[in-house]
Design a protein around this motif. Structure first.
Motif, short mmCIF file in Angstrom:
data_model
loop_
_atom_site.label_atom_id
_atom_site.label_comp_id
_atom_site.label_asym_id
_atom_site.label_seq_id
_atom_site.Cartn_x
_atom_site.Cartn_y
_atom_site.Cartn_z
N VAL A 20 0.86 -1.17 0.00
CA VAL A 20 0.00 0.00 0.00
C VAL A 20 0.91 1.23 0.00
N PHE A 21 0.72 2.08 -0.97
CA PHE A 21 1.45 3.34 -1.04
C PHE A 21 0.62 4.39 -0.31
N VAL A 22 1.21 5.07 0.66
CA VAL A 22 0.57 6.20 1.33
C VAL A 22 1.40 7.42 0.96
N LEU A 23 0.79 8.31 0.19
CA LEU A 23 1.50 9.44 -0.38
C LEU A 23 0.92 10.76 0.12
N ASN A 24 1.79 11.62 0.57
CA ASN A 24 1.40 12.88 1.18
C ASN A 24 2.00 14.06 0.44
N GLY A 25 1.18 15.06 0.19
CA GLY A 25 1.61 16.22 -0.57
C GLY A 25 2.18 17.35 0.28
N PRO A 26 2.21 18.54 -0.30
CA PRO A 26 2.90 19.69 0.27
C PRO A 26 2.46 20.07 1.69
N ASN A 27 3.44 20.45 2.46
CA ASN A 27 3.29 20.99 3.81
C ASN A 27 2.87 19.97 4.86
N LEU A 28 2.62 18.75 4.47
CA LEU A 28 2.26 17.74 5.47
C LEU A 28 3.47 17.31 6.29
N ASP A 29 4.67 17.68 5.86
CA ASP A 29 5.85 17.44 6.69
C ASP A 29 5.79 18.27 7.97
N LEU A 30 4.96 19.29 8.00
CA LEU A 30 4.79 20.14 9.19
C LEU A 30 3.54 19.78 9.99
N LEU A 31 2.96 18.63 9.69
CA LEU A 31 1.79 18.17 10.42
C LEU A 31 2.12 18.11 11.91
N GLY A 32 1.20 18.58 12.73
CA GLY A 32 1.42 18.65 14.17
C GLY A 32 1.85 20.03 14.60
N LEU A 33 2.48 20.76 13.70
CA LEU A 33 2.90 22.13 13.97
C LEU A 33 2.04 23.14 13.23
N ARG A 34 1.65 22.78 12.03
CA ARG A 34 0.92 23.70 11.15
C ARG A 34 -0.57 23.69 11.49
N GLU A 35 -1.10 24.81 11.85
CA GLU A 35 -2.52 24.99 12.09
C GLU A 35 -3.16 23.82 12.84
N PRO A 36 -2.73 23.57 14.08
CA PRO A 36 -3.28 22.42 14.81
C PRO A 36 -4.78 22.51 15.04
N GLY A 37 -5.34 23.70 15.00
CA GLY A 37 -6.79 23.84 15.12
C GLY A 37 -7.54 23.21 13.96
N ILE A 38 -6.88 23.11 12.83
CA ILE A 38 -7.48 22.49 11.64
C ILE A 38 -7.01 21.05 11.49
N TYR A 39 -5.70 20.82 11.65
CA TYR A 39 -5.11 19.52 11.32
C TYR A 39 -4.77 18.66 12.53
N GLY A 40 -4.92 19.19 13.74
CA GLY A 40 -4.64 18.41 14.94
C GLY A 40 -3.17 18.45 15.32
N HIS A 41 -2.83 17.65 16.33
CA HIS A 41 -1.48 17.64 16.87
C HIS A 41 -0.67 16.42 16.45
N ALA A 42 -1.27 15.47 15.78
CA ALA A 42 -0.53 14.28 15.32
C ALA A 42 0.49 14.70 14.28
N THR A 43 1.65 14.06 14.34
CA THR A 43 2.72 14.33 13.36
C THR A 43 2.61 13.36 12.20
N LEU A 44 3.39 13.62 11.17
CA LEU A 44 3.41 12.70 10.04
C LEU A 44 3.97 11.35 10.46
N SER A 45 4.90 11.34 11.41
CA SER A 45 5.41 10.07 11.95
C SER A 45 4.30 9.29 12.64
N ASP A 46 3.41 9.98 13.33
CA ASP A 46 2.26 9.33 13.96
C ASP A 46 1.35 8.71 12.90
N VAL A 47 1.14 9.44 11.83
CA VAL A 47 0.30 8.94 10.73
C VAL A 47 0.94 7.69 10.12
#
Length: 151
Positions: free
Chosen positions: A7-34
């Motif tokens: 299974v390929f799980v592919l993530n686009g732009p700015n998701l490397d900042l998941l957990g830091l970027r707009e946590p009110g919208i995207y939450g606190h989980a990081t890309l490593s957590d995903v």
């Protein structure tokens, strides 16, 4: 590349900042957590996982070309590629396996009209939006069930 059982799980732009970027919208989980969430789900069904993130359109296209034939499926969060990355759309269209588009937020309720429409929707098998990072796990599970012949 023949990629059975992957299974390929592919993530686009700015998701490397998941957990830091707009946590009110995207939450606190990081890309490593995903990645850990997806890996656990895939392995529970005996599938392997290829997990990638890129801010570059050409890298996303290359991974889609790898997954094009023989992969169990693709989970893609195109992020900013959702709105105008027609080469990514074309590469996704060429894939023979099931593909699930995932968005952490509900893009249909976003503040700007342009954010509510993804061009990828026209070619994917299905989509999950607004369920946070759990949407990834649901998408991986669905692909795993399809790979086992369960729909």
């Amino acid at each position: 590349m023949d990629a059975p059982g992957i299974v390929f799980v592919l993530n686009g732009p700015n998701l490397d900042l998941l957990g830091l970027r707009e946590p009110g919208i995207y939450g606190h989980a990081t890309l490593s957590d995903v990645e850990a969430l997806c890996r656990s789900e895939a392995e529970a069904f005996g599938l392997r996982l290829r997990f990638h993130q890129t801010n570059a359109e050409h890298e996303m296209i290359a991974w889609l070309h790898e997954a094009r034939t023989g992969a169990a499926g693709i989970v893609i969060n195109p992020a900013g590629f959702s709105y105008a990355a027609y080469p990514v759309l074309d590469a996704l269209r060429m894939c023979d396996c099931p593909s699930i588009e995932v968005h952490i937020s509900n893009i249909h309720r976003r503040e700007a009209d342009w954010r509510s429409r993804s061009i990828m929707t026209q070619v994917v098998t299905g989509n999950v939006a607004g369920l946070g990072v759990q949407g990834y796990a649901l998408a991986v599970r669905y692909i795993a069930l399809l790979a086992q012949g369960i729909q």
